[in-house]
Every structure is written in structure tokens, then in C-alpha cells.
Design a protein around this motif. Structure first.
Motif, short mmCIF file in Angstrom:
data_model
loop_
_atom_site.label_atom_id
_atom_site.label_comp_id
_atom_site.label_asym_id
_atom_site.label_seq_id
_atom_site.Cartn_x
_atom_site.Cartn_y
_atom_site.Cartn_z
N GLY A 1 0.60 -0.63 0.23
CA GLY A 1 0.33 0.20 0.68
C GLY A 1 0.92 1.08 0.17
O GLY A 1 0.31 2.64 -0.58
N GLU A 2 1.98 1.69 0.91
CA GLU A 2 2.82 2.80 1.02
C GLU A 2 3.56 2.71 -0.33
O GLU A 2 3.72 3.65 -0.89
CB GLU A 2 4.22 2.00 2.06
CG GLU A 2 2.85 2.49 3.63
CD GLU A 2 4.27 2.31 4.57
OE1 GLU A 2 4.23 2.51 5.18
OE2 GLU A 2 4.97 1.36 3.93
N ILE A 3 3.81 1.55 -1.18
CA ILE A 3 4.47 1.52 -2.38
C ILE A 3 3.76 1.99 -4.04
O ILE A 3 3.98 3.17 -4.47
CB ILE A 3 5.24 -0.06 -2.96
CG1 ILE A 3 5.83 -0.03 -1.69
CG2 ILE A 3 5.50 0.42 -4.25
CD1 ILE A 3 6.62 -1.57 -2.16
N ARG A 4 2.38 1.85 -3.26
CA ARG A 4 1.08 2.04 -4.30
C ARG A 4 1.36 3.80 -3.86
O ARG A 4 0.76 4.34 -4.90
CB ARG A 4 -0.04 1.28 -4.20
CG ARG A 4 -0.21 0.07 -4.43
CD ARG A 4 -1.03 -0.91 -4.14
NE ARG A 4 -0.75 -1.75 -5.01
CZ ARG A 4 -1.09 -2.60 -3.75
NH1 ARG A 4 -1.54 -2.57 -2.77
NH2 ARG A 4 -1.22 -4.46 -3.75
N HIS A 5 1.36 3.97 -3.38
CA HIS A 5 0.49 4.98 -2.83
C HIS A 5 2.43 6.91 -2.98
O HIS A 5 1.84 7.30 -3.64
CB HIS A 5 0.38 5.33 -1.05
CG HIS A 5 0.44 6.77 -0.65
ND1 HIS A 5 -0.95 7.92 -1.01
CD2 HIS A 5 1.26 7.48 0.29
CE1 HIS A 5 -1.11 9.40 -0.47
NE2 HIS A 5 0.20 9.25 0.11
N TYR A 6 3.14 5.93 -2.60
CA TYR A 6 3.70 7.33 -3.34
C TYR A 6 4.56 7.12 -4.99
O TYR A 6 4.64 8.33 -5.56
CB TYR A 6 5.67 6.26 -2.36
CG TYR A 6 6.77 6.93 -3.28
CD1 TYR A 6 7.31 8.13 -2.27
CD2 TYR A 6 8.26 6.13 -3.11
CE1 TYR A 6 8.27 8.77 -2.33
CE2 TYR A 6 9.05 6.92 -3.74
CZ TYR A 6 9.34 7.90 -3.24
OH TYR A 6 10.43 8.15 -3.37
N ALA A 7 4.44 5.79 -5.65
CA ALA A 7 5.07 6.07 -6.77
C ALA A 7 3.36 6.84 -7.21
O ALA A 7 3.52 7.19 -8.74
CB ALA A 7 4.43 4.60 -7.91
N ALA A 8 2.00 6.62 -6.97
CA ALA A 8 0.67 7.39 -7.52
C ALA A 8 1.00 9.11 -7.28
O ALA A 8 0.46 9.55 -8.41
CB ALA A 8 -0.52 7.27 -6.00
N ASN A 9 1.73 9.65 -6.25
CA ASN A 9 1.99 10.68 -6.10
C ASN A 9 3.63 10.87 -7.51
O ASN A 9 3.44 12.26 -7.39
CB ASN A 9 3.04 11.05 -4.89
CG ASN A 9 1.83 10.89 -3.77
OD1 ASN A 9 0.95 11.14 -3.96
ND2 ASN A 9 2.69 10.40 -2.41
N PHE A 10 3.75 10.59 -7.98
CA PHE A 10 4.69 10.73 -8.77
C PHE A 10 4.12 10.06 -10.64
O PHE A 10 5.45 10.17 -11.54
CB PHE A 10 6.08 10.45 -9.08
CG PHE A 10 6.80 10.25 -7.80
CD1 PHE A 10 7.35 11.88 -7.66
CD2 PHE A 10 6.82 10.29 -6.62
CE1 PHE A 10 7.92 13.02 -6.56
CE2 PHE A 10 7.31 10.74 -5.75
CZ PHE A 10 7.80 11.99 -5.29
N GLY A 11 2.81 10.13 -10.07
CA GLY A 11 1.93 9.64 -11.71
C GLY A 11 2.49 8.20 -11.75
O GLY A 11 1.66 8.02 -13.31
N MET A 12 2.65 6.76 -11.46
CA MET A 12 2.57 5.96 -11.37
C MET A 12 1.54 4.50 -10.72
O MET A 12 1.71 5.36 -9.73
CB MET A 12 3.96 5.51 -11.12
CG MET A 12 5.25 6.56 -12.27
SD MET A 12 6.88 5.41 -11.52
CE MET A 12 7.17 6.53 -9.72
N ASP A 13 1.08 4.86 -11.92
CA ASP A 13 -0.05 3.83 -11.50
C ASP A 13 0.48 1.97 -10.99
O ASP A 13 0.16 1.54 -12.26
CB ASP A 13 -1.04 3.40 -11.96
CG ASP A 13 -2.53 3.30 -11.24
OD1 ASP A 13 -2.52 2.41 -10.59
OD2 ASP A 13 -3.61 3.59 -12.55
N ILE A 14 0.96 1.85 -10.06
CA ILE A 14 1.48 0.51 -9.85
C ILE A 14 0.38 -0.19 -9.51
O ILE A 14 -0.10 -1.72 -10.13
CB ILE A 14 1.85 0.48 -8.32
CG1 ILE A 14 3.47 1.39 -8.41
CG2 ILE A 14 2.33 -1.02 -8.24
CD1 ILE A 14 4.27 0.80 -9.38
#
Length: 455
Positions: A290-303
Motif C-alpha cells: 500500500g505504501e509503495i502504491r501511494h508513493y508511486a501515485a504521487n509521481f504519476g505511476m499507477d502501480i
């Protein structure tokens, strides 16, 4: 001789394919190491496969009590034949037991037998008489034409001195070390006649579902050819400085101080590959999915969207819980499952909890690199175990000597501003930029800037 599966995950691989029938296998170890679980699990597997099995148990308990205990395991089979003997009687008069057991075997004609434990039988005899009894037992076993497991409560010294190890075709030794938060369990094959087994120590776990073994890493023979294709982070300016990008199947160490964006570079590497149809794996020791997905989403990456398409998989293991062999096995399973072509390990300091010294850690990581190359996977290892402000050019960085590429990252104070900079220290087989390169990170991701002077 036919070779039969043990039915225990990982054990057949260690034994070179399974167990020959007939044969006699001693499963030895100290109390609590899982000898009974290993033997019973194999019997129950054989029962499910239609074999006749017999559990011989010298004990103070009744058969119903023994069944009640065994029924707590998920693998338990009701068709398991159980024959109990009073343990004090078999210590004093093992011959009576041997005659009764011979009749039982003649009546049932089992394919597998477990004598658990064998060490108390004839315990009251003088050593010479006990040895003669064990030879008599071995003669009887040879007539059974079955796979016979015997468990023994023994230290390594006792095992070496025991007559049972002489008569057994195979000897498996189990050990355990009780740590503060988990138990380190290991198995090794001492001998196994007629089979080419995997030597060394192998980790295993025990749960309600039984024993699960994780064979030690077998390093594949390096491929003679070198893949000249290029890959990268999907950052055009950076790949230009790399001479066209990273070579496929290469290994890269990304090392630097806290706050330099190492994890973001790792995510960028995986997402770029996924968008190009190259599945990738993120192995994290600190952050949850969940933390990885949230972090990636902040930079435009939809994990998450890439996960749903099985282009990305996330494997998270807390450093305190890591079992190196299990982790390696899980990585290989994910690679095979999605046909992964890229992998990120963030960060390798997580292995500090799995190994007692740095040399073992280095050996394990070197073996992982060879496995990834063999499976056509380009790997990125992240290392962040350097103090803020330290000079990465002179810091001792794990595995830096045997990775193909080394990229160092740092924070620089220039005219009261903090700037991020990276340095491509080495790239095997490729011309690359040798100057300090600035970069910055915003909501749109990573951007490469100008050259800097390290003051």
C-alpha cells in the motif's frame, strides 16, 4: 528401484528426485526439530496417493490420543494405520515388539513405514546387545520391501556413533536455533546411498500445513554470450549518459544517502519496463504494498493498474522475518509466473538480519545476480546504508565489486541550496558519462539537469 516422492515441498529437489523403494531413512535431530512432522507428512502424502502406510509409535499414549494430536495438521489422513507400543516395554523387551511388528507388516504389506522414535527401542540393553538387536531389526526391514523412516533423538556426535546410521541407506539431520522473534530451522543430508543429493544446509519452516523446505541456492553456470540489447529507466537524458542505457541481464547497484530518491528510481525502472510489456518485480524490505502504491501515485505511476494486468508484482518481507532461501525461492516463483524481465530489491540492507556476517550476505547477493542473469532478468539493487553526508566514492558499499553497473547518488549543498546529484562510477562494456550529473524530482517524476562540480 522405484523412486517415490516424499510429498514434502522442496525435499525431493534436495534428495535428487525422491526416495528409492525400498530404502531405510534415519531422520535425526534434537527435540523439537520436526522429525515426527517430516515423517508423518510423508506417510499422509503417500496415503492420499493410494499407498498403504504404517505409523509405529513407541509411546505412553493410546492410539486415539496419537490420532487426536496428528489431526491438528492440515495434511492428516484418517487412513493412516497406527500401531502403538508401550515405550517402557520396548526399552526392556524390544524382541516382543519386533515379532508383533513383523506380523503387522506381513498382514498390511505397507509401502511406507515410520518408526517414531527408534532410539528408545532396547535402551535398557547393554550397548553390544542393543547393536545386535538393531541388526536384527535391519534384517526384518530388508524383507518388508518398503520405504522405512526412523526418527532418532540425537545430537550430531550421537548420530555419528550410533549403529543406526550404519544400517540406514540415508541420514537426514534436522537442527534449529531459537532466535528472539523466530526459529531458524535447517536440514542437511548426511548421506543418501545411490542418489545425487544437494549438499549443504537448507532452511525449512513448520506450520499447520506441515514442513516446507527451501533448498539452498544453486548457482547456474554463466551463459557464454552477452546480451547487447539495452534497457533503462525511461529517462532519455540519463540513458544517453549511460551510452544507450543498461545492458539487458545486467546487474546495477544504486547507492546513496537518505533522501536522494533511490526508491523512486527503482519504481521508475519497473514501471518503464511494465509500460513496454516487460513485467517486473518489486522486492521491498521496509515498505508495504500500500505504501509503495501511494508513493508511486504521487509521481504519476499507477502501480495498482499494472498489478491488475500482472505486469508488476510486489513482494514485501519485514527484515526481522526474512529467510534468505525462502525469499529467493519466492522471487524465482514470481519470475516464472509472470515472465519477469526486471527486478528491484529495495534495499539490500534488509539482508543484514538474515546473515551473521557480511561475507555470507555478499555470497547470497552474488548468487541472486547469477540466477537473474540466467532467467534473462535485468536487476537493480538499492543500497541506502550510508550515513548522511558521507562520501559514496570512498564508502564501503556491499556488492559494489561484482555488479555490472554502479550509480552513486548524493545530496550536495551548493550556495545554501541542497542539490541532488548522481555519478555513474562504472558500466561494464559501455562508454558512460564520468561527470557529476544533477537531477531534481517533482510531481511529474525525475528530471536530469546540468553537470556539477563537487565542492
Amino acid at each position: 528401484m522405484d523412486t517415490k516422492s516424499t510429498g514434502i515441498p522442496g525435499l525431493d529437489e534436495i534428495l535428487g528426485g525422491g526416495i528409492p523403494q525400498p530404502s531405510t531413512i534415519l531422520i535425526a535431530g534434537n527435540p523439537g526439530t520436526g522429525r515426527t512432522t517430516l515423517g508423518i507428512q510423508s506417510l499422509c502424502y503417500a496415503a492420499r496417493e493410494g499407498e498403504k502406510v504404517l505409523y509405529v509409535c513407541p509411546t505412553t499414549k493410546s492410539e486415539s490420543s496419537v490420532r487426536e494430536i496428528l489431526s491438528g495438521y492440515d495434511f492428516y489422513e484418517e487412513s493412516l494405520n497406527i500401531r502403538t507400543y508401550n515405550i517402557s516395554s520396548v526399552e526392556r523387551d524390544p524382541l516382543t515388539m519386533l515379532v508383533d511388528l513383523g506380523n503387522a507388516v506381513a498382514s498390511l504389506n505397507p509401502d511406507r513405514v515410520l518408526i517414531d522414535p527408534v532410539t528408545p527401542i532396547g535402551f535398557g540393553f547393554p550397548e553390544a546387545e542393543r547393536r545386535r538387536f538393531m541388526y536384527s531389526l535391519n534384517s526384518a526391514i530388508n524383507d518388508w520391501n518398503a520405504i522405512v523412516y526412523m526418527t532418532g533423538t540425537m545430537t550430531t556426535v550421537e548420530m555419528c556413533r550410533s549403529v543406526i546410521t550404519d544400517i540406514a541407506d540415508g541420514v537426514i539431520y534436522l537442527s534449529q536455533k531459537i532466535e528472539r522473534v523466530h526459529t531458524d530451522r535447517r536440514l542437511r543430508v548426511v548421506k543418501f546411498s545411490g542418489m545425487s543429493y544437494l549438499s549443504g544446509e537448507h532452511f525449512f519452516e513448520i506450520s499447520a500445513s506441515g514442513t516446507h523446505l527451501y533448498p539452498r541456492i544453486q548457482v547456474p553456470v554463466p551463459k557464454p554470450e552477452w546480451n547487447s540489447e539495452r534497457t533503462g529507466f525511461g529517462i532519455e537524458e540519463l540513458e544517453k549518459f549511460m551510452g544507450g542505457g543498461l545492458f539487458r541481464q545486467s546487474s546495477t547497484l544504486l547507492a546513496g544517502n537518505t533522501g536522494t530518491g533511490k526508491t523512486l528510481f527503482g519504481l521508475q525502472f519497473i514501471v518503464d519496463g511494465a509500460r513496454k510489456g516487460e513485467p517486473g518485480i518489486i522486492s521491498s524490505f521496509e515498505e508495504t504494498p500500500g505504501e509503495i502504491r501511494h508513493y508511486a501515485a504521487n509521481f504519476g505511476m499507477d502501480i495498482k493498474e499494472l498489478e491488475e494486468r500482472d505486469l508488476v508484482r510486489i513482494l514485501c518481507v519485514a527484515p526481522s522475518e526474512i529467510n534468505a532461501c525462502k525469499h529467493a525461492a519466492e522471487l524465482q516463483e514470481h519470475i516464472e509466473a509472470i515472465g519477469a524481465r526486471r527486478i528491484v530489491l529495495d534495499d539490500i540492507s534488509g539482508f543484514d538480519h538474515a546473515f551473521g556476517d557480511c561475507s555470507e550476505k555478499r555470497k547470497h547477493l552474488s548468487n541472486l545476480i547469477r540466477i537473474f542473469k540466467d532467467k534473462d532478468v535485468t536487476s537493480l539493487f538499492i543500497s541506502g546504508n550510508m550515513a548522511a553526508g558521507s562520501d559514496p566514492l570512498v564508502s564501503e558499499i556491499p556488492i559494489s565489486s561484482f555488479v555490472d553497473n554502479l550509480i552513486l547518488m548524493r545530496n550536495l549543498e551548493i550556495e545554501s541550496d541542497i542539490k541532488k546529484a548522481l555519478y555513474i562510477l562504472k558500466m561494464h562494456g559501455s562508454i558512460h558519462e564520468k561527470r557529476l550529473i544533477s537531477y531534481y524530482i517533482d510531481s511529474e517524476g525525475i528530471h536530469i539537469g546540468e553537470f556539477l562540480k563537487d565542492r
